[in-house]
Motif scaffolding. Sequence first.
Motif, PDB file in Angstrom:
ATOM      1  N   ASN A  12       1.278   2.656  -9.620  1.00  0.00           N
ATOM      2  CA  ASN A  12       1.237   2.418  -8.169  1.00  0.00           C
ATOM      3  C   ASN A  12       0.158   3.233  -7.455  1.00  0.00           C
ATOM      4  OD1 ASN A  12       3.309   0.554  -8.243  1.00  0.00           O
ATOM      5  ND2 ASN A  12       4.910   2.038  -7.711  1.00  0.00           N
ATOM      6  N   ASP A  13      -0.300   4.317  -8.093  1.00  0.00           N
ATOM      7  CA  ASP A  13      -1.349   5.134  -7.472  1.00  0.00           C
ATOM      8  C   ASP A  13      -2.664   4.369  -7.332  1.00  0.00           C
ATOM      9  OD1 ASP A  13       0.404   7.232  -7.265  1.00  0.00           O
ATOM     10  OD2 ASP A  13      -0.285   8.237  -9.092  1.00  0.00           O
ATOM     11  N   ALA A  14      -2.825   3.293  -8.091  1.00  0.00           N
ATOM     12  CA  ALA A  14      -4.017   2.458  -7.933  1.00  0.00           C
ATOM     13  C   ALA A  14      -4.021   1.764  -6.572  1.00  0.00           C
ATOM     14  CB  ALA A  14      -4.086   1.422  -9.047  1.00  0.00           C
ATOM     15  N   PHE A  15      -2.835   1.634  -5.975  1.00  0.00           N
ATOM     16  CA  PHE A  15      -2.684   0.973  -4.672  1.00  0.00           C
ATOM     17  C   PHE A  15      -2.410   1.994  -3.565  1.00  0.00           C
ATOM     18  CE2 PHE A  15      -1.119  -1.687  -8.123  1.00  0.00           C
ATOM     19  CZ  PHE A  15      -1.866  -2.846  -7.950  1.00  0.00           C
ATOM     20  N   ALA A  16      -2.787   3.246  -3.811  1.00  0.00           N
ATOM     21  CA  ALA A  16      -2.381   4.341  -2.921  1.00  0.00           C
ATOM     22  C   ALA A  16      -3.551   4.942  -2.155  1.00  0.00           C
ATOM     23  CB  ALA A  16      -1.665   5.433  -3.713  1.00  0.00           C
ATOM     24  N   VAL A  17      -3.188   5.566  -1.037  1.00  0.00           N
ATOM     25  CA  VAL A  17      -4.141   6.316  -0.218  1.00  0.00           C
ATOM     26  C   VAL A  17      -3.505   7.647   0.162  1.00  0.00           C
ATOM     27  CG1 VAL A  17      -5.189   4.233   0.761  1.00  0.00           C
ATOM     28  CG2 VAL A  17      -3.285   5.338   1.972  1.00  0.00           C
ATOM     29  N   SER A  18      -4.338   8.607   0.501  1.00  0.00           N
ATOM     30  CA  SER A  18      -3.859   9.828   1.150  1.00  0.00           C
ATOM     31  C   SER A  18      -3.814   9.524   2.639  1.00  0.00           C
ATOM     32  CB  SER A  18      -4.802  10.994   0.875  1.00  0.00           C
ATOM     33  OG  SER A  18      -4.433  12.120   1.645  1.00  0.00           O
ATOM     34  N   ILE A  19      -2.683   9.751   3.264  1.00  0.00           N
ATOM     35  CA  ILE A  19      -2.541   9.354   4.665  1.00  0.00           C
ATOM     36  C   ILE A  19      -3.446  10.188   5.560  1.00  0.00           C
ATOM     37  CG2 ILE A  19      -0.941   9.061   6.601  1.00  0.00           C
ATOM     38  CD1 ILE A  19       1.332   8.817   4.547  1.00  0.00           C
ATOM     39  N   TYR A  20      -3.425  11.522   5.390  1.00  0.00           N
ATOM     40  CA  TYR A  20      -4.199  12.343   6.332  1.00  0.00           C
ATOM     41  C   TYR A  20      -4.810  13.596   5.716  1.00  0.00           C
ATOM     42  CZ  TYR A  20      -0.509  15.879   6.738  1.00  0.00           C
ATOM     43  OH  TYR A  20       0.395  16.874   6.481  1.00  0.00           O
ATOM     44  N   LYS A  21      -4.675  13.782   4.416  1.00  0.00           N
ATOM     45  CA  LYS A  21      -5.245  14.961   3.774  1.00  0.00           C
ATOM     46  C   LYS A  21      -6.492  14.591   2.998  1.00  0.00           C
ATOM     47  CE  LYS A  21      -2.469  18.262   4.982  1.00  0.00           C
ATOM     48  NZ  LYS A  21      -2.958  19.365   5.810  1.00  0.00           N
ATOM     49  N   GLY A  22      -7.589  15.287   3.296  1.00  0.00           N
ATOM     50  CA  GLY A  22      -8.837  15.016   2.625  1.00  0.00           C
ATOM     51  C   GLY A  22      -8.890  15.633   1.239  1.00  0.00           C
ATOM     52  N   VAL A  23      -9.964  15.345   0.529  1.00  0.00           N
ATOM     53  CA  VAL A  23     -10.178  15.910  -0.807  1.00  0.00           C
ATOM     54  C   VAL A  23     -10.346  17.421  -0.683  1.00  0.00           C
ATOM     55  CG1 VAL A  23     -11.703  15.945  -2.816  1.00  0.00           C
ATOM     56  CG2 VAL A  23     -11.284  13.792  -1.588  1.00  0.00           C
ATOM     57  N   VAL A  70     -10.446  10.131  -0.956  1.00  0.00           N
ATOM     58  CA  VAL A  70     -10.542   9.271  -2.121  1.00  0.00           C
ATOM     59  C   VAL A  70      -9.296   8.394  -2.146  1.00  0.00           C
ATOM     60  CG1 VAL A  70      -9.442  10.938  -3.696  1.00  0.00           C
ATOM     61  CG2 VAL A  70     -11.005   9.195  -4.616  1.00  0.00           C
ATOM     62  N   TYR A  71      -9.418   7.176  -2.659  1.00  0.00           N
ATOM     63  CA  TYR A  71      -8.283   6.255  -2.660  1.00  0.00           C
ATOM     64  C   TYR A  71      -8.219   5.499  -3.985  1.00  0.00           C
ATOM     65  CZ  TYR A  71     -12.126   3.250  -1.049  1.00  0.00           C
ATOM     66  OH  TYR A  71     -13.330   2.607  -0.926  1.00  0.00           O
ATOM     67  N   GLY A  72      -7.085   4.856  -4.235  1.00  0.00           N
ATOM     68  CA  GLY A  72      -6.866   4.151  -5.494  1.00  0.00           C
ATOM     69  C   GLY A  72      -7.814   2.981  -5.687  1.00  0.00           C
ATOM     70  N   ASN A  73      -8.047   2.608  -6.947  1.00  0.00           N
ATOM     71  CA  ASN A  73      -9.066   1.590  -7.234  1.00  0.00           C
ATOM     72  C   ASN A  73      -8.628   0.162  -6.941  1.00  0.00           C
ATOM     73  OD1 ASN A  73      -7.364   1.030  -9.423  1.00  0.00           O
ATOM     74  ND2 ASN A  73      -8.696   2.015 -10.930  1.00  0.00           N
ATOM     75  N   LYS A  74      -7.396  -0.044  -6.507  1.00  0.00           N
ATOM     76  CA  LYS A  74      -6.935  -1.371  -6.109  1.00  0.00           C
ATOM     77  C   LYS A  74      -6.744  -1.481  -4.597  1.00  0.00           C
ATOM     78  CE  LYS A  74      -6.648  -3.370 -10.160  1.00  0.00           C
ATOM     79  NZ  LYS A  74      -7.476  -4.547 -10.492  1.00  0.00           N
ATOM     80  N   VAL A  75      -7.276  -0.500  -3.862  1.00  0.00           N
ATOM     81  CA  VAL A  75      -7.175  -0.498  -2.396  1.00  0.00           C
ATOM     82  C   VAL A  75      -8.478  -1.018  -1.807  1.00  0.00           C
ATOM     83  CG1 VAL A  75      -6.898   0.916  -0.320  1.00  0.00           C
ATOM     84  CG2 VAL A  75      -5.561   1.437  -2.384  1.00  0.00           C
ATOM     85  N   GLY A  76      -8.370  -1.960  -0.891  1.00  0.00           N
ATOM     86  CA  GLY A  76      -9.535  -2.440  -0.164  1.00  0.00           C
ATOM     87  C   GLY A  76      -9.437  -2.062   1.294  1.00  0.00           C
ATOM     88  N   GLY A  77     -10.572  -2.036   1.973  1.00  0.00           N
ATOM     89  CA  GLY A  77     -10.591  -1.818   3.419  1.00  0.00           C
ATOM     90  C   GLY A  77     -10.374  -0.395   3.878  1.00  0.00           C
ATOM     91  N   ILE A 108       0.863  -1.177   0.000  1.00  0.00           N
ATOM     92  CA  ILE A 108       0.000   0.000   0.000  1.00  0.00           C
ATOM     93  C   ILE A 108       0.905   1.234   0.000  1.00  0.00           C
ATOM     94  CG2 ILE A 108      -1.638   1.387   1.344  1.00  0.00           C
ATOM     95  CD1 ILE A 108      -3.006  -0.931   0.030  1.00  0.00           C
ATOM     96  N   TYR A 109       0.606   2.172  -0.898  1.00  0.00           N
ATOM     97  CA  TYR A 109       1.399   3.389  -1.025  1.00  0.00           C
ATOM     98  C   TYR A 109       0.653   4.544  -0.344  1.00  0.00           C
ATOM     99  CZ  TYR A 109       3.985   0.653  -4.418  1.00  0.00           C
ATOM    100  OH  TYR A 109       4.732  -0.333  -5.012  1.00  0.00           O
ATOM    101  N   GLY A 110       1.357   5.305   0.463  1.00  0.00           N
ATOM    102  CA  GLY A 110       0.765   6.442   1.151  1.00  0.00           C
ATOM    103  C   GLY A 110       1.337   7.754   0.643  1.00  0.00           C
ATOM    104  N   LEU A 111       0.469   8.723   0.359  1.00  0.00           N
ATOM    105  CA  LEU A 111       0.898  10.022  -0.159  1.00  0.00           C
ATOM    106  C   LEU A 111       0.616  11.109   0.867  1.00  0.00           C
ATOM    107  CD1 LEU A 111      -0.674   9.719  -3.743  1.00  0.00           C
ATOM    108  CD2 LEU A 111       1.571   8.910  -2.971  1.00  0.00           C
TER     109      LEU A 111
END
Length: 592
Positions: free
Chosen positions: A308-319, A566-573, A71-74
């Motif tokens: 890799n952004d498909a497997f990514a999330v924003s750690i603490y910044k909202g949209v 919002v998160y990448g389309n290959k991220v679950g949970g 999982i990649y965190g931005l």
Amino acid sequence: MSLSRRNFVIATSVAAAGSTLLSACSSGDAGGSGGSATEGAKTYSKVTVGTAADSTGPAPEIAGAKKGGTIYGLAPDDFSHLDPGRIYYAYNSTAALLLHRCLTGYKVAADGSQKLVGDLATDTGTMSNAGKTWTFTLKEGLKWEDGSELTVEDVRHGIERLWASYIIESASYVQIALTGKGGKWRDAYEGPYKGKHLSEIVTDKAKRTITFNLAEARPDFNFTMAMHSYAAVSPKLDTKEKYDKNPAACGPYKIKNHTTDKSMTLVRNKNWDPATDAIRNNYPDGFEFTFGIETLDSTDRLIASQGNDAFAVSIYKGVPAERIQKVLTDPDLKKRTFNGLLTGTYYYAINTKRVTDLKVRQALNMAWPLQQIRQIYGGPSSGDFATTILSPDILGREKFDIYGKLKKPQGDPAAAKKLLKEAGKEGVKIVYAFPQDPTYNKTKVVIENALKEAGFTPVIKPIDSTTYYDQIAKVDNSFDVMWYGWSPDWPTAYTMMQPLFDSASVGDGLYNVSQTKVSWIDETIQKNVVITDQKKAGAAWAALDKRIMEEVAPIIPEMYQRRYYVYGNKVGGAMFDPNFSATLLYKTFVKA
């Protein structure tokens, strides 16, 4: 909540995607009184107190989840601290959840509900002596990343090292409760590095017990112990100042490498036993965090979900506001979002040392343009108008609207002018300070216009965001109204009222930015904090909230904010962390 630098010092607005983050831990009702042992009451605000069974690992499996992948965190910024003793900001706690463990912690269900459970401890502790004594028993099989045993002595060391001179960022609840010396708690002990221990903490390694004999009753001490400031640290692995860069892990992941301000990679901690952990899952093989990516850019990358952004999330910044409508109106994108109300309240602190007339402070409340401000933040999706000091998640909080902000959220200039005239303060100068940021550069315009219309003479003072909190926390600052906010460490009113309105919290670097010094407020705080019946305590705090706003009016409540991710389309949970208003990283997994 505390007298220390922490998760509290506020976050920038949801819409602004600003720099720091409000944070929260949640607290519980620990009822009981007298000298008999008790586990305390079973519910506390929106958080329940779990049993020993609830505290037994492993954590519940997540439907459809599987192990493997990264999982990649931005994020725009690196974690400022990784040493748990120096962790007080919410953002740092998002990493701490993967690395560190405390006596207690929060078990978060899929619906966002929470239970306080034993993390390192077998349960949430046993209280006796009217809240002055707390005992915890450690689970068996706890280990550090090098395979060495984690013991009650490590829990004790994690607390005792907070007296070290190089640790100045921690929470101070436990230190104050143990010593009874308030802000002078450091005078009571020199720290553990010369071989001395705090006599108030008693450990029995054979029985795996640790007992805290407090100088001050703390009926919700088991919630305090969930704060990362009080995580375990092994004396053998403690590298003192260097520990902040490479701390030893006892959670499901450990640090593989960390390039300051650029990146950090976490890999599995093979000596973490899921059977000891009722809170955390560990589906990904690791996490790769990249820093220095501004929120708008990271949002666009997550929307596109390429590579890799498909497997990514924003750690603490909202949209951010610029993308919120796109995300919420596109059905496919909306499926890849989660949201939650931030714990705590955003507000404008009124410097009562400078603005001494109550009617002027009341007029400021009347005049403030909440509706126009919220529209700049992104409209109703950005949150609800605030009218109270206490946020809705606080135990016992009662809704009121003394200054008619729900009826006239755009401001009531006529009512404000009337108060100024009564006070003989027509045309009074008001210096408004705010952190420089694209969003606040816009809100300052509507604030300036509203103040002029209400009969004030506004002076606008933008401040560099990197020094903003330091400048407004100076006693001799030159500001009348300052954008601010606060999040409790757990949902009791003490964690908002004490740091924000207690006279002891006035001082350079402290959090009573309104510089409120009122004897009846101080006395009521001290009286309310030891009420063990939390329903009665909640009612008492609610009454104080209303009285402060009526008789002192030291703040202008602004928003109870909502944050969308919002998160990448290959991220679950992916889901909202109700404590730290961030992505709950240990719930994520890589989709097949």
